[in-house]
Design an enzyme around this catalytic site. Structure first.
Site, PDB file in Angstrom:
ATOM      1  CG  ASP A 188      -1.868   1.077   0.857  1.00 44.25           C
ATOM      2  OD1 ASP A 188      -3.158   0.910   2.178  1.00 44.25           O
ATOM      3  OD2 ASP A 188      -1.513   2.007   0.687  1.00 44.25           O
ATOM      4  CG  ASP A 231      -0.444   5.948 -12.649  1.00 45.99           C
ATOM      5  OD1 ASP A 231       0.383   5.318 -13.874  1.00 45.99           O
ATOM      6  OD2 ASP A 231      -1.607   6.164 -13.668  1.00 45.99           O
ATOM      7  CB  SER A 232      -4.179   5.976  -7.590  1.00 46.10           C
ATOM      8  OG  SER A 232      -4.931   7.609  -7.764  1.00 46.10           O
TER       9      SER A 232
HETATM   10  N1  SAM Z   1      -3.376   5.014 -15.352  1.00 52.79           N
HETATM   11  C1  SAM Z   1      -4.652   4.926 -14.555  1.00 52.79           C
HETATM   12  C2  SAM Z   1      -6.040   5.364 -14.434  1.00 52.79           C
HETATM   13  O1  SAM Z   1      -5.265   6.729 -13.882  1.00 52.79           O
HETATM   14  O2  SAM Z   1      -6.825   5.829 -14.208  1.00 52.79           O
HETATM   15  C3  SAM Z   1      -4.409   4.058 -13.623  1.00 52.79           C
HETATM   16  C4  SAM Z   1      -3.395   3.340 -13.422  1.00 52.79           C
HETATM   17  S1  SAM Z   1      -2.883   1.604 -12.113  1.00 52.79           S
HETATM   18  C5  SAM Z   1      -3.663   0.835 -13.497  1.00 52.79           C
HETATM   19  C6  SAM Z   1      -4.118   2.198 -11.409  1.00 52.79           C
HETATM   20  C7  SAM Z   1      -2.921   1.304 -10.002  1.00 52.79           C
HETATM   21  O3  SAM Z   1      -2.924   2.379  -8.850  1.00 52.79           O
HETATM   22  C8  SAM Z   1      -3.830  -0.069  -9.718  1.00 52.79           C
HETATM   23  O4  SAM Z   1      -2.939  -1.186 -10.344  1.00 52.79           O
HETATM   24  C9  SAM Z   1      -3.434   0.107  -8.569  1.00 52.79           C
HETATM   25  O5  SAM Z   1      -4.375  -1.374  -8.143  1.00 52.79           O
HETATM   26  C10 SAM Z   1      -3.131   0.629  -7.067  1.00 52.79           C
HETATM   27  N2  SAM Z   1      -3.904   1.524  -6.199  1.00 52.79           N
HETATM   28  C11 SAM Z   1      -4.640   1.796  -6.317  1.00 52.79           C
HETATM   29  N3  SAM Z   1      -4.528   2.002  -4.565  1.00 52.79           N
HETATM   30  C12 SAM Z   1      -3.286   2.255  -4.059  1.00 52.79           C
HETATM   31  C13 SAM Z   1      -2.456   2.240  -2.886  1.00 52.79           C
HETATM   32  N4  SAM Z   1      -3.168   2.581  -2.132  1.00 52.79           N
HETATM   33  N5  SAM Z   1      -0.774   1.651  -3.203  1.00 52.79           N
HETATM   34  C14 SAM Z   1      -0.619   1.573  -4.138  1.00 52.79           C
HETATM   35  N6  SAM Z   1      -1.265   0.709  -5.916  1.00 52.79           N
HETATM   36  C15 SAM Z   1      -2.367   1.437  -5.326  1.00 52.79           C
END
Ligand code: SAM
Length: 282
Positions: free
Chosen positions: A137, A155-156
């Site tokens: 996380d 990039d979340s």
């Molecule tokens: N570019 C795309 C967008 O902006 O919608 C998405 C980028 S990427 C697919 C987003 C990523 O954030 C996902 O793979 C998700 O698993 C990750 N993610 C969500 N919450 C998170 C957290 N608390 N810590 C790390 N990664 C996280």
């Protein structure tokens, strides 16, 4: 047989893509992960039913999250990417020879494994020797870092589910502490158009403004996101994204980009009046 993928952009607006087939489904401890092959957008994947990345338009998002800060501070060497499981952000970062270290903190390893298999276009450079992957996380990871990064890219996903913690004031404060004195933070800043996205945008903007001396918003066109009008936040301890743009140094990288250029960099920060009002509306 007609096959369609549909995403609800609001309870009254649906966005549908004709698909050839669904090629993957899994349920991780964090979210549903689905991959499809489509006529118009090529291969794309969704998390909990929301489009994340498509082959056809991912270049826009990944150009704008990376090249805007890189054109401001040519000295960026140590970068943190939070989220970014598809690898597109890291792919663009690895094009800069001056970058020495990239930490990528992705909560869901299943997303990375699936993208390496079904979306090599974005996941191609995750094996670069400057990249360290951490499957945890980002909210917890950032608490361990003080004064180390030149650039943090959030990039979340959206501020729901695992992504929710990446939009809080505490998290932004911890990002501030993890950045060095020249640090820049770029965050996925949602959208000004539909009510739910507008509220998330406004909340993020207020929290970043309270945390960083410089905090601005820039826009880009993203066909497969709700309304197509999407934003990034640019927050910094020192650099202004327009006054400090370093055009000559950026051009020396000699990068062939299909969306980003120095004109769109300047234009992206010129926001429509309704967006300015929504950002400042207390
Ligand atoms: N570019 C795309 C967008 O902006 O919608 C998405 C980028 S990427 C697919 C987003 C990523 O954030 C996902 O793979 C998700 O698993 C990750 N993610 C969500 N919450 C998170 C957290 N608390 N810590 C790390 N990664 C996280």
């Amino acid at each position: 047989m007609d096959l369609w993928f549909t995403e609800n952009h609001t309870e009254n607006v649906k966005f549908s893509i004709r698909i050839k087939e669904q090629i993957y489904h899994d349920k991780s401890p964090f979210q549903d992960i689905d991959f499809f092959v489509s006529e118009e957008f090529g291969t794309f994947f969704t998390l909990d039913g929301l489009i994340m990345v498509t082959e056809k338009d991912e270049f826009i998002y990944h150009d704008m999250i990376v090249h805007v800060p890189m054109a401001v501070n040519p000295e960026i060497k140590n970068v943190l990417v939070i989220g970014g499981g598809d690898g597109g952000t890291v792919r663009e970062l690895t094009r800069y020879k001056g970058i020495e270290n990239i930490d990528m903190v992705e909560i869901d390893e299943k997303v990375v494994v699936a993208c390496k298999k079904y979306l090599p276009q974005t996941a191609s450079n995750l094996d670069d020797n400057r990249v360290s992957l951490y499957f945890e996380d980002g909210v917890a990871f950032i608490e361990r870092k003080k004064n180390v990064y030149d650039l943090i890219l959030i990039d979340s996903t959206d501020p729901i589910g695992p992504g929710e913690g990446l939009f809080t004031k505490t998290f932004y404060n911890n990002c501030y502490e993890a950045l060095n004195e020249a640090g820049i933070l770029i965050n996925q800043h949602e959208s000004p158009y539909y009510e739910r996205d507008k509220k998330a945008m406004h909340r993020s903007h207020l929290r970043l403004k309270e945390t960083f001396p410089i905090s601005m918003v820039y826009q880009f066109h993203m066909p497969t996101y709700p309304s197509g009008h999407w934003l990034f936040g640019f927050a910094s301890k020192k650099f202004h994204p327009l006054n400090d743009i370093n055009e000559i140094e950026w051009l020396k990288n000699d990068l062939d980009t299909n969306y980003y250029n120095l004109d769109i960099h300047k234009g992206a920060f010129a926001l429509p009046t309704y967006v300015k009002k929504a950002l400042e509306n207390e």
